[in-house]
Design a protein around this motif. Sequence first.
Motif, PDB file in Angstrom:
ATOM      1  N   LEU A  35       3.444  50.657 -42.430  1.00  0.00           N
ATOM      2  CA  LEU A  35       3.472  52.109 -42.634  1.00  0.00           C
ATOM      3  C   LEU A  35       4.785  52.537 -43.283  1.00  0.00           C
ATOM      4  O   LEU A  35       4.844  53.545 -43.963  1.00  0.00           O
ATOM      5  CB  LEU A  35       3.281  52.810 -41.295  1.00  0.00           C
ATOM      6  CG  LEU A  35       1.920  52.542 -40.649  1.00  0.00           C
ATOM      7  CD1 LEU A  35       1.902  53.008 -39.203  1.00  0.00           C
ATOM      8  CD2 LEU A  35       0.814  53.223 -41.444  1.00  0.00           C
ATOM      9  N   TYR A 114       4.097  53.332 -33.196  1.00  0.00           N
ATOM     10  CA  TYR A 114       3.537  52.775 -34.432  1.00  0.00           C
ATOM     11  C   TYR A 114       2.015  52.653 -34.292  1.00  0.00           C
ATOM     12  O   TYR A 114       1.260  52.922 -35.219  1.00  0.00           O
ATOM     13  CB  TYR A 114       4.167  51.406 -34.664  1.00  0.00           C
ATOM     14  CG  TYR A 114       4.119  50.886 -36.072  1.00  0.00           C
ATOM     15  CD1 TYR A 114       5.100  51.221 -36.998  1.00  0.00           C
ATOM     16  CD2 TYR A 114       3.103  50.030 -36.480  1.00  0.00           C
ATOM     17  CE1 TYR A 114       5.070  50.716 -38.286  1.00  0.00           C
ATOM     18  CE2 TYR A 114       3.069  49.528 -37.761  1.00  0.00           C
ATOM     19  CZ  TYR A 114       4.067  49.872 -38.662  1.00  0.00           C
ATOM     20  OH  TYR A 114       4.030  49.370 -39.938  1.00  0.00           O
ATOM     21  N   PHE A 232      14.069  49.041 -41.860  1.00  0.00           N
ATOM     22  CA  PHE A 232      12.805  49.183 -41.143  1.00  0.00           C
ATOM     23  C   PHE A 232      11.703  48.451 -41.896  1.00  0.00           C
ATOM     24  O   PHE A 232      10.878  47.754 -41.303  1.00  0.00           O
ATOM     25  CB  PHE A 232      12.450  50.665 -40.997  1.00  0.00           C
ATOM     26  CG  PHE A 232      11.230  50.915 -40.165  1.00  0.00           C
ATOM     27  CD1 PHE A 232      11.286  50.793 -38.788  1.00  0.00           C
ATOM     28  CD2 PHE A 232      10.022  51.274 -40.742  1.00  0.00           C
ATOM     29  CE1 PHE A 232      10.160  51.013 -38.004  1.00  0.00           C
ATOM     30  CE2 PHE A 232       8.898  51.501 -39.966  1.00  0.00           C
ATOM     31  CZ  PHE A 232       8.969  51.380 -38.599  1.00  0.00           C
ATOM     32  N   LEU A 234      11.876  45.935 -43.864  1.00  0.00           N
ATOM     33  CA  LEU A 234      11.949  44.466 -43.770  1.00  0.00           C
ATOM     34  C   LEU A 234      11.779  43.987 -42.324  1.00  0.00           C
ATOM     35  O   LEU A 234      11.915  42.796 -42.040  1.00  0.00           O
ATOM     36  CB  LEU A 234      13.282  43.966 -44.316  1.00  0.00           C
ATOM     37  CG  LEU A 234      13.446  43.880 -45.825  1.00  0.00           C
ATOM     38  CD1 LEU A 234      14.852  43.410 -46.175  1.00  0.00           C
ATOM     39  CD2 LEU A 234      12.440  42.933 -46.475  1.00  0.00           C
ATOM     40  N   SER A 235      11.511  44.892 -41.411  1.00  0.00           N
ATOM     41  CA  SER A 235      11.339  44.567 -39.976  1.00  0.00           C
ATOM     42  C   SER A 235      12.609  43.980 -39.372  1.00  0.00           C
ATOM     43  O   SER A 235      12.540  43.048 -38.571  1.00  0.00           O
ATOM     44  CB  SER A 235      10.217  43.554 -39.736  1.00  0.00           C
ATOM     45  OG  SER A 235       9.046  43.942 -40.333  1.00  0.00           O
ATOM     46  N   ALA A 240      12.071  40.753 -34.706  1.00  0.00           N
ATOM     47  CA  ALA A 240      10.758  40.323 -35.190  1.00  0.00           C
ATOM     48  C   ALA A 240      10.862  39.107 -36.101  1.00  0.00           C
ATOM     49  O   ALA A 240      10.209  38.076 -35.881  1.00  0.00           O
ATOM     50  CB  ALA A 240      10.071  41.470 -35.914  1.00  0.00           C
ATOM     51  N   SER A 326       1.725  44.493 -39.055  1.00  0.00           N
ATOM     52  CA  SER A 326       3.056  44.804 -38.508  1.00  0.00           C
ATOM     53  C   SER A 326       3.017  44.849 -36.980  1.00  0.00           C
ATOM     54  O   SER A 326       3.959  44.423 -36.314  1.00  0.00           O
ATOM     55  CB  SER A 326       3.552  46.143 -39.041  1.00  0.00           C
ATOM     56  OG  SER A 326       3.775  46.046 -40.421  1.00  0.00           O
ATOM     57  N   ALA A 329       3.620  41.458 -35.427  1.00  0.00           N
ATOM     58  CA  ALA A 329       5.019  41.021 -35.294  1.00  0.00           C
ATOM     59  C   ALA A 329       5.698  41.765 -34.152  1.00  0.00           C
ATOM     60  O   ALA A 329       6.420  41.174 -33.354  1.00  0.00           O
ATOM     61  CB  ALA A 329       5.762  41.271 -36.603  1.00  0.00           C
ATOM     62  N   LEU A 330       5.423  43.065 -34.076  1.00  0.00           N
ATOM     63  CA  LEU A 330       6.059  43.866 -33.022  1.00  0.00           C
ATOM     64  C   LEU A 330       5.673  43.369 -31.637  1.00  0.00           C
ATOM     65  O   LEU A 330       6.475  43.366 -30.717  1.00  0.00           O
ATOM     66  CB  LEU A 330       5.654  45.340 -33.164  1.00  0.00           C
ATOM     67  CG  LEU A 330       6.281  46.094 -34.332  1.00  0.00           C
ATOM     68  CD1 LEU A 330       5.583  47.431 -34.554  1.00  0.00           C
ATOM     69  CD2 LEU A 330       7.771  46.318 -34.084  1.00  0.00           C
TER      70      LEU A 330
HETATM   71  N1  PFF Z   1       8.136  46.703 -41.490  1.00  0.00           N
HETATM   72  C1  PFF Z   1       7.182  47.589 -40.914  1.00  0.00           C
HETATM   73  C2  PFF Z   1       6.901  48.742 -41.830  1.00  0.00           C
HETATM   74  O1  PFF Z   1       7.536  48.857 -42.883  1.00  0.00           O
HETATM   75  O2  PFF Z   1       6.044  49.537 -41.509  1.00  0.00           O
HETATM   76  C3  PFF Z   1       7.625  48.092 -39.573  1.00  0.00           C
HETATM   77  C4  PFF Z   1       7.921  46.994 -38.616  1.00  0.00           C
HETATM   78  C5  PFF Z   1       6.984  46.020 -38.383  1.00  0.00           C
HETATM   79  C6  PFF Z   1       9.089  46.900 -38.020  1.00  0.00           C
HETATM   80  C7  PFF Z   1       7.223  44.956 -37.543  1.00  0.00           C
HETATM   81  C8  PFF Z   1       9.353  45.866 -37.164  1.00  0.00           C
HETATM   82  C9  PFF Z   1       8.420  44.900 -36.948  1.00  0.00           C
HETATM   83  F1  PFF Z   1       8.656  43.943 -36.103  1.00  0.00           F
END
Ligand code: PFF
Length: 450
Positions: A35, A114, A232, A234-235, A240, A326, A329-330
């Motif tokens: 997102l 999220y 954000f 790139l997580s 993550a 996403s 990973a979270l």
């Molecule tokens: N990178 C995801 C995004 O741009 O929506 C958000 C995200 C996903 C942050 C997974 C952290 C994570 F572990």
Amino acid sequence: MAKGKKSLEQQNSGKTEQFSSTGFILAAIGSSVGLGNMWKFPYVTGQNGGGAFFLLFVLCLIIVGLPVLLGELAIGRAGRGDAYTSFKKLGGSKWWGWLGFIGILAAFLIMTFYSTIAGWTLHYAVQSLSGNLFSNGDYAGQFTAFTASTSPIIWQIVVMVMTGFVIARGISSGIEKFNKIVIPGLLVILLIMLARTLTLDGAAEGVRYFLYPDFSQITFESALLALGLAFFSLSLGMGAMLTYGAYVDKNQSLPAATLAVGAGDLIYALIAGLIIFPTTFTFGIEPGSGPGLVFVALPAAFESMPYGNLFGGLFFILLAIAAVTSCLALTEVPVAYMMRRFKMSRSKATIWIMIAMYAIALPCTLSAGGVLSGYTWGGRTFFDWMDYITQNIMLPLVGLLVTILVGYVWKGSGEETGLSPTWMKWWRFSMRVVAPILILFIFLSSIGLV
Ligand code: PFF
């Protein structure tokens, strides 16, 4: 891996679980593309100087994002554990472990809000495909009515159950398999949408709005915004990539993986903007309409487009897929911790984490337009607080800790990255000086001190 110590997966299931080389890259791209790229990046770019902001975003990705990403992957692969374990092992003390734990908490809390928005995208996909979305033209009214209803609760549960199901199947048969199917699928849908939107009448104007650099709009604040968004998207700063890094083979080149993930992240964000702005311009929709852009402005645009329900449906499916990869990973971040900490099986850890997450995720949903939206503390709803605390405080804090750990504390970090001596110098310079200073700036500004 230290002699005699078993990896996370060995300990819990008796066999080593690892990503394959392409599986890892796709899973990491899946985590980063979400997102943040598809929903936040386009409207923030549109509102902050278009191409000038885009350049700033790319600069932030290169100077800070990619070096920190490489650092996180190296910590994960050398530490071979969850964020707590790897931080503790490489930092050499339990204190470092607890600092790593902040990342686990951040991922856990981010998932709670999220998944609310991920649920919205699923609802909009179904509504668009069925044509119901276009039954009356009042899209702002529809959005308000939807968020105030009980539907978002159901859709959030759907997202969480899907996520839990994939996570419980494990690294290679769950996360890797899912990403291997949906990430290329996502690209195909994006390209179809792109072909459609770039042939619209307002395409040139939209592309100009999105990418024409207006440097007069670049301020200190927009630079911080670009850096925060790069992080954000790139997580980073929530354990993550670190957790995924623990499932990476020793032979995999981490610099190559870092570049692939950075490029993937950028390409998906760019295409999302190239889909959204030509569409809004062609159908006379205000492009700078902020967070409501995709849920309020875009449906109005799809309505006026031939086969709009199909393209609208595809667009929202795209968002939903990006969001779910996403979410994987979270969720893996706290699940990996639970497995190790309580010696639980993967399925059991997943169930516990899902139940605990839901206890916070429900009030998040209810306060994003639902019955709890009237309750605010310091001007923020529960949803806003989760968003604020994680993105403005925890994320830069953990990012900073990563740079200190790999830049100053863990001596073997350079070798683990596998960089050539010249690149290593640049990387160390970023980790020791550039990245910590810039991250500190985001942090101080987000808590109102700069
Ligand atoms: N990178 C995801 C995004 O741009 O929506 C958000 C995200 C996903 C942050 C997974 C952290 C994570 F572990």
